[in-house]
Design a protein around this motif. Structure first.
Motif, PDB file in Angstrom:
ATOM      1  N   LEU A 183       0.815  -1.214   0.000  1.00  0.00           N
ATOM      2  CA  LEU A 183       0.000   0.000   0.000  1.00  0.00           C
ATOM      3  C   LEU A 183       0.848   1.264   0.000  1.00  0.00           C
ATOM      4  CD1 LEU A 183      -2.951  -0.763   2.428  1.00  0.00           C
ATOM      5  CD2 LEU A 183      -3.133  -0.030   0.048  1.00  0.00           C
ATOM      6  N   LYS A 184       1.948   1.211   0.712  1.00  0.00           N
ATOM      7  CA  LYS A 184       2.817   2.384   0.818  1.00  0.00           C
ATOM      8  C   LYS A 184       3.335   2.818  -0.553  1.00  0.00           C
ATOM      9  CE  LYS A 184       6.358   4.220   3.796  1.00  0.00           C
ATOM     10  NZ  LYS A 184       7.033   4.016   5.057  1.00  0.00           N
ATOM     11  N   TYR A 185       3.497   1.863  -1.452  1.00  0.00           N
ATOM     12  CA  TYR A 185       4.075   2.145  -2.757  1.00  0.00           C
ATOM     13  C   TYR A 185       3.037   2.526  -3.820  1.00  0.00           C
ATOM     14  CZ  TYR A 185       8.064   0.184  -0.433  1.00  0.00           C
ATOM     15  OH  TYR A 185       9.062  -0.037   0.466  1.00  0.00           O
ATOM     16  N   THR A 186       1.765   2.546  -3.464  1.00  0.00           N
ATOM     17  CA  THR A 186       0.745   2.985  -4.423  1.00  0.00           C
ATOM     18  C   THR A 186       0.734   4.499  -4.573  1.00  0.00           C
ATOM     19  OG1 THR A 186      -1.029   3.187  -2.784  1.00  0.00           O
ATOM     20  CG2 THR A 186      -0.779   1.026  -3.874  1.00  0.00           C
ATOM     21  N   ARG A 187       1.410   5.179  -3.644  1.00  0.00           N
ATOM     22  CA  ARG A 187       1.430   6.646  -3.614  1.00  0.00           C
ATOM     23  C   ARG A 187      -0.001   7.192  -3.656  1.00  0.00           C
ATOM     24  NH1 ARG A 187       5.435   6.127  -7.920  1.00  0.00           N
ATOM     25  NH2 ARG A 187       3.890   7.157  -9.216  1.00  0.00           N
ATOM     26  N   GLY A 188      -0.808   6.715  -2.709  1.00  0.00           N
ATOM     27  CA  GLY A 188      -2.190   7.174  -2.630  1.00  0.00           C
ATOM     28  C   GLY A 188      -3.028   6.673  -3.787  1.00  0.00           C
ATOM     29  N   PHE A 189      -2.725   5.512  -4.304  1.00  0.00           N
ATOM     30  CA  PHE A 189      -3.391   4.892  -5.447  1.00  0.00           C
ATOM     31  C   PHE A 189      -3.161   5.660  -6.745  1.00  0.00           C
ATOM     32  CE2 PHE A 189      -6.029   3.111  -1.959  1.00  0.00           C
ATOM     33  CZ  PHE A 189      -5.651   1.795  -2.130  1.00  0.00           C
ATOM     34  N   SER A 190      -2.059   6.403  -6.812  1.00  0.00           N
ATOM     35  CA  SER A 190      -1.733   7.103  -8.055  1.00  0.00           C
ATOM     36  C   SER A 190      -0.825   6.266  -8.963  1.00  0.00           C
ATOM     37  CB  SER A 190      -1.079   8.458  -7.759  1.00  0.00           C
ATOM     38  OG  SER A 190       0.154   8.273  -7.103  1.00  0.00           O
ATOM     39  N   ASP A 191      -0.218   5.210  -8.440  1.00  0.00           N
ATOM     40  CA  ASP A 191       0.585   4.292  -9.247  1.00  0.00           C
ATOM     41  C   ASP A 191      -0.319   3.135  -9.655  1.00  0.00           C
ATOM     42  OD1 ASP A 191       2.157   2.140 -10.125  1.00  0.00           O
ATOM     43  OD2 ASP A 191       3.851   2.760  -8.902  1.00  0.00           O
ATOM     44  N   PRO A 192      -0.708   3.071 -10.921  1.00  0.00           N
ATOM     45  CA  PRO A 192      -1.717   2.077 -11.318  1.00  0.00           C
ATOM     46  C   PRO A 192      -1.275   0.627 -11.157  1.00  0.00           C
ATOM     47  CG  PRO A 192      -0.876   3.247 -13.247  1.00  0.00           C
ATOM     48  CD  PRO A 192      -0.314   3.923 -12.034  1.00  0.00           C
ATOM     49  N   TRP A 193      -0.030   0.312 -11.456  1.00  0.00           N
ATOM     50  CA  TRP A 193       0.406  -1.090 -11.377  1.00  0.00           C
ATOM     51  C   TRP A 193       0.484  -1.579  -9.940  1.00  0.00           C
ATOM     52  CZ3 TRP A 193      -0.696  -3.389 -15.495  1.00  0.00           C
ATOM     53  CH2 TRP A 193      -0.535  -2.781 -16.724  1.00  0.00           C
ATOM     54  N   THR A 194       0.982  -0.756  -9.067  1.00  0.00           N
ATOM     55  CA  THR A 194       1.024  -1.139  -7.654  1.00  0.00           C
ATOM     56  C   THR A 194      -0.386  -1.233  -7.093  1.00  0.00           C
ATOM     57  OG1 THR A 194       3.126   0.032  -7.492  1.00  0.00           O
ATOM     58  CG2 THR A 194       2.098  -0.635  -5.436  1.00  0.00           C
ATOM     59  N   THR A 195      -1.260  -0.357  -7.515  1.00  0.00           N
ATOM     60  CA  THR A 195      -2.653  -0.399  -7.069  1.00  0.00           C
ATOM     61  C   THR A 195      -3.318  -1.698  -7.510  1.00  0.00           C
ATOM     62  OG1 THR A 195      -2.819   2.010  -7.080  1.00  0.00           O
ATOM     63  CG2 THR A 195      -4.888   0.767  -7.223  1.00  0.00           C
ATOM     64  N   VAL A 196      -3.083  -2.096  -8.758  1.00  0.00           N
ATOM     65  CA  VAL A 196      -3.636  -3.369  -9.246  1.00  0.00           C
ATOM     66  C   VAL A 196      -3.097  -4.523  -8.410  1.00  0.00           C
ATOM     67  CG1 VAL A 196      -3.617  -4.991 -11.199  1.00  0.00           C
ATOM     68  CG2 VAL A 196      -4.104  -2.569 -11.586  1.00  0.00           C
ATOM     69  N   TRP A 197      -1.806  -4.496  -8.087  1.00  0.00           N
ATOM     70  CA  TRP A 197      -1.195  -5.536  -7.261  1.00  0.00           C
ATOM     71  C   TRP A 197      -1.874  -5.615  -5.896  1.00  0.00           C
ATOM     72  CZ3 TRP A 197       1.546  -9.758  -6.768  1.00  0.00           C
ATOM     73  CH2 TRP A 197       2.126 -10.067  -5.543  1.00  0.00           C
ATOM     74  N   VAL A 198      -2.075  -4.453  -5.251  1.00  0.00           N
ATOM     75  CA  VAL A 198      -2.686  -4.412  -3.924  1.00  0.00           C
ATOM     76  C   VAL A 198      -4.108  -4.970  -3.977  1.00  0.00           C
ATOM     77  CG1 VAL A 198      -3.576  -2.849  -2.132  1.00  0.00           C
ATOM     78  CG2 VAL A 198      -1.255  -2.556  -3.018  1.00  0.00           C
ATOM     79  N   VAL A 199      -4.888  -4.542  -4.956  1.00  0.00           N
ATOM     80  CA  VAL A 199      -6.269  -5.029  -5.084  1.00  0.00           C
ATOM     81  C   VAL A 199      -6.269  -6.531  -5.335  1.00  0.00           C
ATOM     82  CG1 VAL A 199      -8.368  -4.911  -6.485  1.00  0.00           C
ATOM     83  CG2 VAL A 199      -7.206  -2.795  -5.791  1.00  0.00           C
ATOM     84  N   ALA A 200      -5.371  -7.012  -6.185  1.00  0.00           N
ATOM     85  CA  ALA A 200      -5.284  -8.450  -6.456  1.00  0.00           C
ATOM     86  C   ALA A 200      -4.930  -9.228  -5.190  1.00  0.00           C
ATOM     87  CB  ALA A 200      -4.264  -8.722  -7.561  1.00  0.00           C
ATOM     88  N   CYS A 201      -3.993  -8.713  -4.406  1.00  0.00           N
ATOM     89  CA  CYS A 201      -3.623  -9.376  -3.149  1.00  0.00           C
ATOM     90  C   CYS A 201      -4.826  -9.486  -2.223  1.00  0.00           C
ATOM     91  CB  CYS A 201      -2.494  -8.618  -2.455  1.00  0.00           C
ATOM     92  SG  CYS A 201      -0.878  -8.811  -3.214  1.00  0.00           S
ATOM     93  N   TYR A 202      -5.575  -8.403  -2.103  1.00  0.00           N
ATOM     94  CA  TYR A 202      -6.742  -8.433  -1.217  1.00  0.00           C
ATOM     95  C   TYR A 202      -7.836  -9.350  -1.741  1.00  0.00           C
ATOM     96  CZ  TYR A 202      -4.861  -4.739   1.753  1.00  0.00           C
ATOM     97  OH  TYR A 202      -4.090  -4.009   2.624  1.00  0.00           O
ATOM     98  N   VAL A 203      -8.042  -9.390  -3.046  1.00  0.00           N
ATOM     99  CA  VAL A 203      -9.045 -10.305  -3.620  1.00  0.00           C
ATOM    100  C   VAL A 203      -8.647 -11.750  -3.327  1.00  0.00           C
ATOM    101  CG1 VAL A 203     -10.003 -11.182  -5.792  1.00  0.00           C
ATOM    102  CG2 VAL A 203      -9.916  -8.718  -5.375  1.00  0.00           C
TER     103      VAL A 203
END
Length: 107
Positions: free
Chosen positions: A21-41
């Motif tokens: 989550l720290k690396y999403t930069r507030g969900f502004s980094d799309p690839w890291t955000t996709v990774w985080v959402v995938a992990c939670y799913v």
């Protein structure tokens, strides 16, 4: 035994997502955000599998929470340079003791 393996995998996925989550930069980094959402799913899917195999929700969630908090705090300190004070360690220990008591109460 497979139930605990699934629970461990669910916890690992949740921890990976949380640390990322720290690396999403507030969900502004799309690839890291996709990774985080995938992990939670994946984590929620695996937790649902654990519950479908008969583990009580209170026990599953307590173990999930305690292990997740402990691992995230430890890895946050080691990998991310975050602080981990003695009062925090005592608090985490109390959480783990509480979960053990909950688990023993269902045995």
């Amino acid at each position: 035994m497979i139930t605990y393996v699934l629970l461990g995998a669910a916890i690992a996925a949740e921890v990976a997502g949380t640390l990322s989550l720290k690396y999403t930069r507030g969900f502004s980094d799309p690839w890291t955000t996709v990774w985080v959402v995938a992990c939670y799913v994946v984590a929620i899917f695996l937790l649902a599998q654990v519950l479908s195999r008969g583990m009580p929700v209170a026990v599953a969630y307590a173990v999930w929470s305690a292990v997740g908090i402990t691992v995230v705090a430890a890895l946050g300190a080691v990998l991310l340079g975050e602080s981990l004070t003695w009062p925090q360690v005592v608090g985490i220990t109390l959480i783990v003791v509480g979960v053990v008591a909950l688990e023993l109460g269902t045995a």
